[in-house]
Design an enzyme around this catalytic site. Structure first.
Site, PDB file in Angstrom:
ATOM      1  N   TRP A  94       0.837  -1.213   0.000  1.00  0.00           N
ATOM      2  CA  TRP A  94       0.000   0.000   0.000  1.00  0.00           C
ATOM      3  C   TRP A  94       0.867   1.255   0.000  1.00  0.00           C
ATOM      4  O   TRP A  94       1.734   1.419   0.867  1.00  0.00           O
ATOM      5  CB  TRP A  94      -0.901   0.042   1.215  1.00  0.00           C
ATOM      6  CG  TRP A  94      -2.022  -0.942   1.320  1.00  0.00           C
ATOM      7  CD1 TRP A  94      -2.816  -1.096   2.427  1.00  0.00           C
ATOM      8  CD2 TRP A  94      -2.536  -1.868   0.350  1.00  0.00           C
ATOM      9  NE1 TRP A  94      -3.786  -2.057   2.183  1.00  0.00           N
ATOM     10  CE2 TRP A  94      -3.626  -2.549   0.918  1.00  0.00           C
ATOM     11  CE3 TRP A  94      -2.187  -2.202  -0.953  1.00  0.00           C
ATOM     12  CZ2 TRP A  94      -4.365  -3.520   0.244  1.00  0.00           C
ATOM     13  CZ3 TRP A  94      -2.901  -3.180  -1.631  1.00  0.00           C
ATOM     14  CH2 TRP A  94      -3.977  -3.816  -1.039  1.00  0.00           C
ATOM     15  N   GLU A 206      -8.863  -2.845  -5.518  1.00  0.00           N
ATOM     16  CA  GLU A 206     -10.222  -3.371  -5.702  1.00  0.00           C
ATOM     17  C   GLU A 206     -11.283  -2.302  -5.950  1.00  0.00           C
ATOM     18  O   GLU A 206     -12.334  -2.275  -5.284  1.00  0.00           O
ATOM     19  CB  GLU A 206     -10.604  -4.279  -4.517  1.00  0.00           C
ATOM     20  CG  GLU A 206      -9.617  -5.422  -4.372  1.00  0.00           C
ATOM     21  CD  GLU A 206      -9.988  -6.461  -3.311  1.00  0.00           C
ATOM     22  OE1 GLU A 206     -10.785  -6.151  -2.417  1.00  0.00           O
ATOM     23  OE2 GLU A 206      -9.463  -7.593  -3.404  1.00  0.00           O
ATOM     24  N   GLU A 324      -3.732 -11.241  -6.194  1.00  0.00           N
ATOM     25  CA  GLU A 324      -4.166 -11.612  -4.842  1.00  0.00           C
ATOM     26  C   GLU A 324      -4.931 -12.900  -5.004  1.00  0.00           C
ATOM     27  O   GLU A 324      -5.769 -13.006  -5.913  1.00  0.00           O
ATOM     28  CB  GLU A 324      -5.167 -10.604  -4.244  1.00  0.00           C
ATOM     29  CG  GLU A 324      -4.597  -9.337  -3.706  1.00  0.00           C
ATOM     30  CD  GLU A 324      -5.626  -8.566  -2.852  1.00  0.00           C
ATOM     31  OE1 GLU A 324      -6.573  -9.192  -2.309  1.00  0.00           O
ATOM     32  OE2 GLU A 324      -5.482  -7.349  -2.729  1.00  0.00           O
TER      33      GLU A 324
END
Ligand SMILES: *[C@@H]1O[C@H](CO)[C@@H](O)[C@H](O)[C@H]1NC(C)=O
Ligand SMILES: *[C@@H]1O[C@H](CO)[C@@H](O)[C@H](O)[C@H]1NC(C)=O
Ligand SMILES: *[C@@H]1O[C@H](CO)[C@@H](O)[C@H](O)[C@H]1NC(C)=O
Ligand SMILES: *[C@@H]1O[C@H](CO)[C@@H](O)[C@H](O)[C@H]1NC(C)=O
Ligand SMILES: *[C@@H]1O[C@H](CO)[C@@H](O)[C@H](O)[C@H]1NC(C)=O
Length: 394
Positions: A94, A206, A324
């Site tokens: 992140w 996402e 992922e």
């Protein structure tokens, strides 16, 4: 859009750990070269990532937490050392934490609708340490720049600070919000333009029409998010011509005639249309059958999901990453099947969710998916990375 596999799936991973050492030995020389120095920028060529004219295998893990949980630089070193030990070349992490009160490591502070980037030791200087630690272990970073979900701030903070509403999808449509996100992206990306330790930027984790609260304006569509993707990816390329740009989405297809949730387009994502955006360099997909209600045969459902993304990859002639994937039970059987499908389908690369380490300050976060170095799955990761590198070298 959901296709049945024609060739029956046969596992290629038995025996696991015994075979791993052969694969690792075969590729030891190349691994040593790739881990000794991180120089140059990874590009794409057709469905492959390339570095210095050779195929570059993108394989590794997610560690969202490495720059967000107050780790010391030696703990960052341990993190990347543990990930690199299975043959990883890439880590997704992140590059955001939007706060309204300063706390811990954060990258942007919001006060009454004004955003301030944190360039200091708990901000971008901390991220400098993440990049340096990754490079020390031959790892390049895929950096995601905001979140669909309310963890670490994300889209909803921009929307509530700047529009006074909680319509999640205003993130993709409100001009003031779009400008504010560009300002943040510019600050982050500009710092690392000449940094070979960055593999790629990602627009959002996402992205969907709805976020954690489920509240939308009612006006969100897949074409809206596709045009936001086109605008933001072109913007990043206009600042930084060295690095690749991806989306960070779950890879949902948009076929309203499907009865299968991840294929029917309900979340505002059209994987095929988004992959065709010229300023998107590679596609991304996630795989969580149990969270998506695919409980009947999650292993086989996942194999088909991988195969269908490989088909889209070939049609668009761009790399696609399963960036992922996770399941909380029957992990070894499931991951053997999925890793095997990645190799045999031709899917470009993969990153497991998620890496785990035992650090001086304690175990890293465990959401039920975490793979620590003494887990059986960790050995499987090493074997699968070797298989993918061998496929790409063939
Ligand atoms: C933010 O707005 C509130 C309410 O108007 C005010 O009390 C506060 O002082 C403002 N904070 C800053 C940093 O401007
Ligand atoms: C939805 O779109 C319509 C038509 O453009 C507009 O009038 C309306 O204000 C929008 N709704 C919201 C909540 O933004
Ligand atoms: C999704 O995008 C593809 C490729 O552009 C297109 O063929 C398809 O019709 C789109 N889905 C919907 C529901 O519009
Ligand atoms: C675990 O995976 C194996 C191999 O595919 C399968 O036969 C078995 O039913 C699975 N068990 C559970 C609890 O899902
Ligand atoms: C792995 O190591 C940790 C920390 O030493 C320990 O708590 C855990 O039980 C071990 N797990 C396995 C599967 O050996």
């Amino acid at each position: 859009m959901r296709l049945r596999s024609v060739i029956p799936f046969v596992t290629a991973f038995a025996p696991l750990v015994g075979a791993a050492s052969i694969v690792e030995r075969k590729h030891a020389a190349r691994d040593a070269t790739s881990t000794s120095a991180v120089t140059g920028y990874v590009k794409t060529s057709g469905q492959n990532f390339v570095l210095d004219g050779e195929t570059f295998t993108v394989v590794g893990a997610n560690s969202y937490w490495v720059g967000l949980t107050g780790l010391t630089t030696s703990e960052m070193d341990q993190t990347f050392s543990d990930i690199a030990a299975v043959g990883a070349t890439a880590v997704r992490t992140w590059g955001f934490n939007d706060v309204t009160t300063p706390s811990g490591d954060y990258y942007q502070l919001w006060t009454n609708g004004t955003a301030t980037v944190n360039y200091g030791p708990t901000g971008l200087e901390n991220f400098d340490n993440v990049v340096a630690a990754a490079k020390a272990y031959g790892i390049r970073l895929i950096v995601t720049l905001t979140n669909n979900w309310d963890n670490y701030g994300g889209m909803d903070v921009y929307v509530s600070e700047l529009t006074g509403t909680d319509y999640h999808d205003y993130f993709y449509s409100d001009p003031v919000v779009i400008a504010a996100y560009k300002t943040y992206v510019n600050a982050f990306v500009s710092r690392y333009i000449d940094e070979p330790g960055i593999l790629a930027w990602e627009l959002a984790n996402e992205p969907r029409c709805a976020g954690s609260t489920g509240v939308t304006s009612g006006n969100c569509t897949a074409p809206l998010i596709t045009s936001w993707i086109a605008e933001m990816s072109a913007y990043i390329h206009s600042i930084d011509s060295n690095h690749l740009v991806g989306i960070g989405d779950e890879g949902f297809f948009d076929d309203p005639s499907s009865t299968d949730y991840p294929y029917q387009g309900g979340e505002g994502i059209n994987f095929t249309a988004n992959l065709a955006v010229p300023t998107i360099d590679f596609g991304t997909a996630h795989l969580y059958p149990l969270s998506w209600g695919e409980t009947e045969d999650p292993i086989e459902w996942g194999v088909e999901w991988i195969e269908n993304h490989a088909t889209a990859q070939k049609a668009q002639n761009k790399p696609v990453l399963l960036e992922e994937f996770g399941i909380t039970s029957n992990k070894t059987e499931t991951y053997e099947a999925w890793y095997s499908a990645i190799v045999s389908s031709g899917l470009t690369g993969d990153l497991i969710w998620q890496a785990g380490s035992y650090l001086a300050s304690g175990p890293t976060p465990n959401d039920g998916y975490t793979v620590y170095p003494n887990d059986t799955v960790y050995g499987l990761e090493a074997y699968a990375a070797g298989q993918l590198k061998a496929r790409n070298a063939a």
